[in-house]
Design a protein around this motif. Structure first.
Motif, short mmCIF file in Angstrom:
data_model
loop_
_atom_site.label_atom_id
_atom_site.label_comp_id
_atom_site.label_asym_id
_atom_site.label_seq_id
_atom_site.Cartn_x
_atom_site.Cartn_y
_atom_site.Cartn_z
N UNK A 17 0.92 -1.19 0.01
CA UNK A 17 -0.03 -0.18 -0.05
C UNK A 17 0.90 1.23 -0.16
N UNK A 18 0.26 2.24 -0.52
CA UNK A 18 1.01 3.71 -0.25
C UNK A 18 -0.13 4.51 0.04
N UNK A 19 0.02 5.79 0.39
CA UNK A 19 -0.83 6.76 0.72
C UNK A 19 -0.64 8.28 0.25
N UNK A 20 -1.35 8.96 0.01
CA UNK A 20 -1.60 10.19 -0.85
C UNK A 20 -2.34 10.99 -0.18
N UNK A 21 -1.88 12.68 -0.17
CA UNK A 21 -2.69 13.44 0.60
C UNK A 21 -2.83 14.64 -0.39
N UNK A 22 -3.83 15.64 -0.12
CA UNK A 22 -4.26 16.75 -0.78
C UNK A 22 -4.55 16.13 -2.09
N UNK A 23 -5.38 15.01 -2.16
CA UNK A 23 -5.96 14.66 -3.74
C UNK A 23 -6.86 15.29 -4.21
N UNK A 24 -7.40 16.27 -3.55
CA UNK A 24 -8.35 17.11 -4.42
C UNK A 24 -7.50 18.09 -5.19
N UNK A 25 -6.37 18.21 -5.26
CA UNK A 25 -5.64 19.11 -6.06
C UNK A 25 -4.84 18.28 -7.17
N UNK A 26 -4.82 16.64 -7.23
CA UNK A 26 -4.16 16.00 -7.81
C UNK A 26 -4.72 15.39 -9.13
N UNK A 27 -6.02 16.12 -9.68
CA UNK A 27 -6.80 15.66 -10.84
C UNK A 27 -5.68 16.30 -11.91
N UNK A 28 -5.37 15.14 -12.96
CA UNK A 28 -4.53 15.59 -13.97
C UNK A 28 -3.07 15.49 -13.77
N UNK A 29 -2.76 14.98 -12.25
CA UNK A 29 -1.21 15.22 -12.21
C UNK A 29 -0.87 13.61 -12.07
N UNK A 30 0.16 13.46 -12.78
CA UNK A 30 0.61 11.94 -12.89
C UNK A 30 1.30 11.55 -11.49
N UNK A 31 1.15 10.29 -11.20
CA UNK A 31 1.71 9.58 -9.90
C UNK A 31 3.05 10.03 -9.66
N UNK A 32 4.00 10.27 -10.47
CA UNK A 32 5.25 10.69 -10.17
C UNK A 32 5.18 12.01 -9.31
N UNK A 33 4.22 12.93 -9.44
CA UNK A 33 4.26 14.10 -8.77
C UNK A 33 3.14 14.06 -7.47
N UNK A 34 2.71 12.91 -7.24
CA UNK A 34 1.69 13.04 -6.05
C UNK A 34 2.44 13.06 -4.71
N UNK A 35 1.78 13.81 -3.81
CA UNK A 35 2.05 13.89 -2.43
C UNK A 35 1.90 12.63 -1.51
N UNK A 36 3.00 11.90 -1.58
CA UNK A 36 3.00 10.63 -0.66
C UNK A 36 3.26 11.06 0.82
N UNK A 37 2.55 10.57 1.83
CA UNK A 37 2.32 10.57 3.09
C UNK A 37 1.00 10.71 3.40
N UNK A 38 0.81 10.75 4.95
CA UNK A 38 -0.57 10.81 5.62
C UNK A 38 -0.73 12.30 6.20
#
Length: 297
Positions: free
Chosen positions: A192-213
């Motif tokens: 598993x992994x976790x990502x936060x601030x997901x509301x701002x990640x539309x159209x943003x690829x996984x390489x630039x996701x904010x990983x954490x809790x």
């Protein structure tokens, strides 16, 4: 005139120090750990912050959030938005794949500082028998239009799942409640992994996701603003867990610090002797008045 015996005198001095130390209820609260500010309701010293958050933070080389499943490094605390971002160094991300483990919080933590609604948990490489793909498939939801194909195809670490199965293994975007009530073994997903601030990640690829809790907390209004304006720090009595206003290393108040106490001057760290304190008399054996030391209220 008889000379007092040295052992008796030393014993009386010991009693004096024990008496004075008993009056020192609090130590001054540290307000930084490394470069992370520590403010109410958090504390890294006993009696500091709010009692419901006691022992949740540990300050060693860095600031860590302590849970039953491990120590998570605190990346930031936003006191205005009442949120904290933590990161598990043993968690898989887009660039590194690590053995899976569960994220477990205590019951108190789950109530007082749970993961925020804009934090999601990504269950990866799930088997076709996984509960979240069958009876509990409603626990999986759409995450800003992202897909398992995108996750396995973009991330260097997650490509391994695609290569090993020669297909796209199932994944699940879900909330904290899923991993709260079901372990990774029950979920039958290998990582598993976790990502936060997901509301701002539309159209943003996984390489630039904010990983954490990201954790969200709330605290009732207990009058700490009045304590802070008087120069004190909000804390609690370690025995009764009642609120106190810590004014110095050896002085506290119920609501606010009194006048004449410089809470920022180390020299002001004096031991206040209460008005009801008994008279302490250090006298040599035999009742002689010579050498008597009196401490008056």
């Amino acid at each position: 005139m008889a000379t007092p015996k040295q052992p008796f005198f030393n014993f009386n001095i010991l009693i004096l120090f024990l008496f004075l130390e008993a009056l020192q209820v609090h130590s001054v609260c540290r307000n930084f750990c490394n470069n992370v500010p520590i403010k109410y309701p958090f504390g890294i010293d006993d009696g500091c912050g709010a009692p419901q958050f006691q022992h949740m933070l540990n300050c060693s080389t860095d600031l860590f959030f302590i849970t039953p499943s491990g120590n998570y490094k605190v990346q930031s605390i936003d006191y205005n938005k009442k949120s904290m971002v933590i990161f598990d160094p043993a968690m898989s991300t887009c660039s590194i794949l690590q053995p899976h483990h569960d994220f477990v919080m205590t019951d108190i933590q789950s109530v007082t500082i749970p993961p925020s609604p804009d934090t999601i948990f990504v269950l990866m490489n799930c088997s076709i028998d996984s509960p979240v793909l069958n009876h509990y498939k409603s626990l999986c939801f759409n995450f800003s239009g992202h897909s398992c194909d995108e996750l396995y195809g973009s991330c260097t670490s997650f490509k391994l799942f695609h290569l090993l199965s020669n297909s796209t293994p199932p994944c699940c975007f879900t909330s904290y409640n899923t991993v709260k009530f079901m372990s990774m073994n029950i979920l039958d997903c290998s990582h598993y992994t976790s990502v936060y601030n997901v509301d701002s990640l539309k159209g943003v690829g996984p390489l630039d996701w904010l990983y954490g809790i990201k954790l969200s907390y709330s605290v009732p209004d207990t009058g700490c603003e009045r304590c802070a304006k008087s120069g004190g720090t909000c804390g609690y009595d370690v025995e009764t867990e009642g609120m106190v206003c810590i004014c110095s290393a050896s002085n506290n108040a119920t609501i606010q610090c009194g006048p004449g106490i410089d809470t920022h001057d180390p020299k002001s760290r004096r031991v206040p002797i209460p008005l009801y304190a008994p008279q302490l008399v250090l006298a040599p054996p035999g009742g002689s008045s010579a050498g008597i030391m009196n401490i008056w209220c």
